[in-house]
Scaffold this motif. Structure first.
Motif, PDB file in Angstrom:
ATOM      1  N   ARG A  10      45.112  48.693  57.654  1.00  0.00           N
ATOM      2  CA  ARG A  10      46.259  48.300  56.706  1.00  0.00           C
ATOM      3  C   ARG A  10      45.872  48.456  55.172  1.00  0.00           C
ATOM      4  O   ARG A  10      44.653  48.311  54.818  1.00  0.00           O
ATOM      5  N   PRO A  11      46.760  49.144  54.463  1.00  0.00           N
ATOM      6  CA  PRO A  11      46.566  49.448  53.058  1.00  0.00           C
ATOM      7  C   PRO A  11      46.361  48.116  52.477  1.00  0.00           C
ATOM      8  O   PRO A  11      46.958  46.860  52.497  1.00  0.00           O
ATOM      9  N   THR A  12      45.433  48.072  51.297  1.00  0.00           N
ATOM     10  CA  THR A  12      45.398  46.872  50.307  1.00  0.00           C
ATOM     11  C   THR A  12      46.013  46.990  49.112  1.00  0.00           C
ATOM     12  O   THR A  12      46.078  48.465  48.582  1.00  0.00           O
ATOM     13  N   ILE A  13      46.385  45.759  48.465  1.00  0.00           N
ATOM     14  CA  ILE A  13      47.090  46.001  47.095  1.00  0.00           C
ATOM     15  C   ILE A  13      46.171  45.403  46.109  1.00  0.00           C
ATOM     16  O   ILE A  13      45.482  44.336  46.291  1.00  0.00           O
ATOM     17  N   ASN A 130      53.884  39.614  57.742  1.00  0.00           N
ATOM     18  CA  ASN A 130      53.507  40.607  56.700  1.00  0.00           C
ATOM     19  C   ASN A 130      53.892  42.028  57.220  1.00  0.00           C
ATOM     20  O   ASN A 130      53.874  42.111  58.564  1.00  0.00           O
ATOM     21  N   GLY A 131      54.208  42.680  56.327  1.00  0.00           N
ATOM     22  CA  GLY A 131      54.832  44.270  56.809  1.00  0.00           C
ATOM     23  C   GLY A 131      53.206  44.961  56.506  1.00  0.00           C
ATOM     24  O   GLY A 131      52.260  44.565  56.978  1.00  0.00           O
ATOM     25  N   PRO A 132      53.341  46.167  55.996  1.00  0.00           N
ATOM     26  CA  PRO A 132      52.192  46.973  56.055  1.00  0.00           C
ATOM     27  C   PRO A 132      50.894  46.406  55.204  1.00  0.00           C
ATOM     28  O   PRO A 132      49.772  46.607  55.143  1.00  0.00           O
ATOM     29  N   VAL A 133      51.377  45.792  54.132  1.00  0.00           N
ATOM     30  CA  VAL A 133      50.510  44.980  53.214  1.00  0.00           C
ATOM     31  C   VAL A 133      50.787  43.484  53.310  1.00  0.00           C
ATOM     32  O   VAL A 133      51.921  43.121  53.590  1.00  0.00           O
ATOM     33  N   ASP A 134      49.808  42.731  52.675  1.00  0.00           N
ATOM     34  CA  ASP A 134      49.933  41.145  52.350  1.00  0.00           C
ATOM     35  C   ASP A 134      51.028  40.869  51.510  1.00  0.00           C
ATOM     36  O   ASP A 134      51.327  41.394  50.391  1.00  0.00           O
ATOM     37  N   THR A 135      52.008  40.204  52.163  1.00  0.00           N
ATOM     38  CA  THR A 135      53.421  39.951  51.103  1.00  0.00           C
ATOM     39  C   THR A 135      53.118  39.274  49.747  1.00  0.00           C
ATOM     40  O   THR A 135      53.993  39.794  48.950  1.00  0.00           O
ATOM     41  N   LEU A 136      52.378  38.344  49.754  1.00  0.00           N
ATOM     42  CA  LEU A 136      52.093  37.693  48.571  1.00  0.00           C
ATOM     43  C   LEU A 136      51.661  38.639  47.500  1.00  0.00           C
ATOM     44  O   LEU A 136      51.946  38.691  46.260  1.00  0.00           O
ATOM     45  N   ARG A 137      50.678  39.502  48.049  1.00  0.00           N
ATOM     46  CA  ARG A 137      49.927  40.402  47.083  1.00  0.00           C
ATOM     47  C   ARG A 137      51.051  41.501  46.617  1.00  0.00           C
ATOM     48  O   ARG A 137      51.250  42.113  45.538  1.00  0.00           O
ATOM     49  N   LEU A 138      52.145  41.765  47.816  1.00  0.00           N
ATOM     50  CA  LEU A 138      52.851  42.900  47.378  1.00  0.00           C
ATOM     51  C   LEU A 138      54.125  42.363  46.191  1.00  0.00           C
ATOM     52  O   LEU A 138      54.209  43.253  45.116  1.00  0.00           O
ATOM     53  N   ILE A 139      54.333  41.187  46.419  1.00  0.00           N
ATOM     54  CA  ILE A 139      55.020  40.455  45.100  1.00  0.00           C
ATOM     55  C   ILE A 139      54.338  40.635  43.916  1.00  0.00           C
ATOM     56  O   ILE A 139      54.796  40.823  42.657  1.00  0.00           O
ATOM     57  N   ALA A 140      53.004  40.209  43.729  1.00  0.00           N
ATOM     58  CA  ALA A 140      52.308  39.979  42.714  1.00  0.00           C
ATOM     59  C   ALA A 140      52.132  41.303  41.964  1.00  0.00           C
ATOM     60  O   ALA A 140      52.128  41.390  40.657  1.00  0.00           O
TER      61      ALA A 140
END
Length: 252
Positions: A10-13, A130-140
Motif C-alpha cells: 500500500r502507498p504511504t502519504i 481505509n482505502g488504498p492509504v491511511d484515511t487520517l493521513r489522507l485528510i491531513a
C-alpha cells in the motif's frame, strides 16, 4: 468487493498530522436501546471489537500522539476502557458527567486539553475502513489552513452503509461545501471524521450546542471543504445495523 492490497504494497502519504484527535463518545445512544441500557454506545462491539477501540485503533495506526475522549453516559465505563488500552499515545478524558454538551459544546469544554491550531474529531459510532492509504493521513495531506477552517471526510450517499437520511452536503470540483438546504437529496454524507480549526471555538462557552455553530462560521467565509472517502464506511446506529455491518465486514 475488491480485495485490499497487502500492507507492504500500500502507498504511504507524507504529511504533517494534527497533534490531537478528539473521539466523541459522550452520546446517550437512544437509538441503540436496549443495548445501551447498561453500557455506553461506544463500548458496543462490532465483530468482536468495540466502536471506541476501533476509532482509537485508527488513530494509533495513523501515528497521532495525543487523544481526547469525552464521556457523559456511563462515563466510568469509558474511563475504564481507555485506561485498559495499550495505546502508544496519551489519552485524556474530557468529563461531561454534569451536563451533556453535544458535539460543539463537547469540543469547547475539551479545548484546554486539545493541542495545536487544528485537530481531528471522530464520532465513535461511525466506522471507516481505509482505502488504498491511511484515511487520517489522507485528510491531513489535503488540509490547508491557509484556505480551510474545516475539512470533512464525506461518503457518497450510495455507499453510506447504515445511513437512512437524505445526505448532508454538496461539494464542488474544488472540494468546497454547501449544506443540504431545501433540495430533496444531497450526494454526500458526513462521515463523522474531520479536521477543524481551533479558532472556530474561541470564546464559545461550555454549553450544549452542535457542530453547526462552528461549521456556519466556516461556511460564511467559504472555508469549509470536503474530501470523498475512497474506502468503506458504516454508520452503526441501531441494534439491527450491527449485524448488517458485520456481514459487510466479512464480505470485505
Amino acid at each position: 468487493m475488491t480485495t485490499p492490497l497487502p500492507l507492504f504494497l500500500r502507498p504511504t502519504i507524507t504529511c504533517t498530522l494534527p497533534e490531537t484527535a478528539m473521539v466523541m463518545a459522550a452520546g446517550l445512544g437512544k437509538r441503540m436501546r436496549p443495548l445501551t441500557a447498561t453500557r455506553p454506545k461506544p463500548l458496543i462491539e462490532v465483530a468482536g471489537r468495540s466502536l471506541l477501540d476501533r476509532a482509537l485503533d485508527g488513530v494509533a495506526a495513523a501515528g497521532i500522539e495525543h487523544v481526547v475522549v469525552n464521556a457523559h453516559y456511563f462515563a466510568d465505563q469509558i474511563e475504564a476502557a481507555v485506561k485498559s488500552r495499550q495505546h502508544p499515545a496519551r489519552i485524556d478524558v474530557s468529563d461531561e458527567r454534569a451536563l451533556l454538551l453535544e458535539t460543539g459544546g463537547g469540543i469547547a469544554n475539551a479545548l484546554p486539553l486539545i493541542r495545536g491550531d487544528s485537530f481531528f474529531t471522530i464520532n465513535a459510532d461511525n466506522m471507516w475502513i481505509n482505502g488504498p492509504v491511511d484515511t487520517l493521513r489522507l485528510i491531513a495531506a489535503r488540509w490547508n489552513p491557509d484556505e480551510m477552517d474545516a475539512l470533512l471526510l464525506l461518503v457518497p450517499l450510495a455507499r453510506a452503509h447504515g445511513y437512512d437520511g437524505r445526505g448532508d452536503f454538496h461539494m464542488d470540483g474544488l472540494g468546497q461545501l454547501t449544506p443540504h438546504g431545501g433540495l430533496k437529496v444531497a450526494p454526500f454524507v458526513y462521515s463523522g471524521l474531520q479536521i477543524i480549526a481551533r479558532h472556530l471555538f474561541d470564546g464559545e462557552p461550555a454549553e450544549p450546542f452542535t457542530m453547526w455553530r462552528a461549521w456556519n462560521k466556516a461556511l460564511a467565509k467559504g472555508r469549509m471543504f470536503g474530501l470523498s472517502h475512497p474506502g468503506l464506511w458504516f454508520h452503526v446506529g441501531t441494534p439491527a445495523s450491527i449485524g448488517e455491518t458485520e456481514v459487510l465486514l466479512a464480505e470485505a
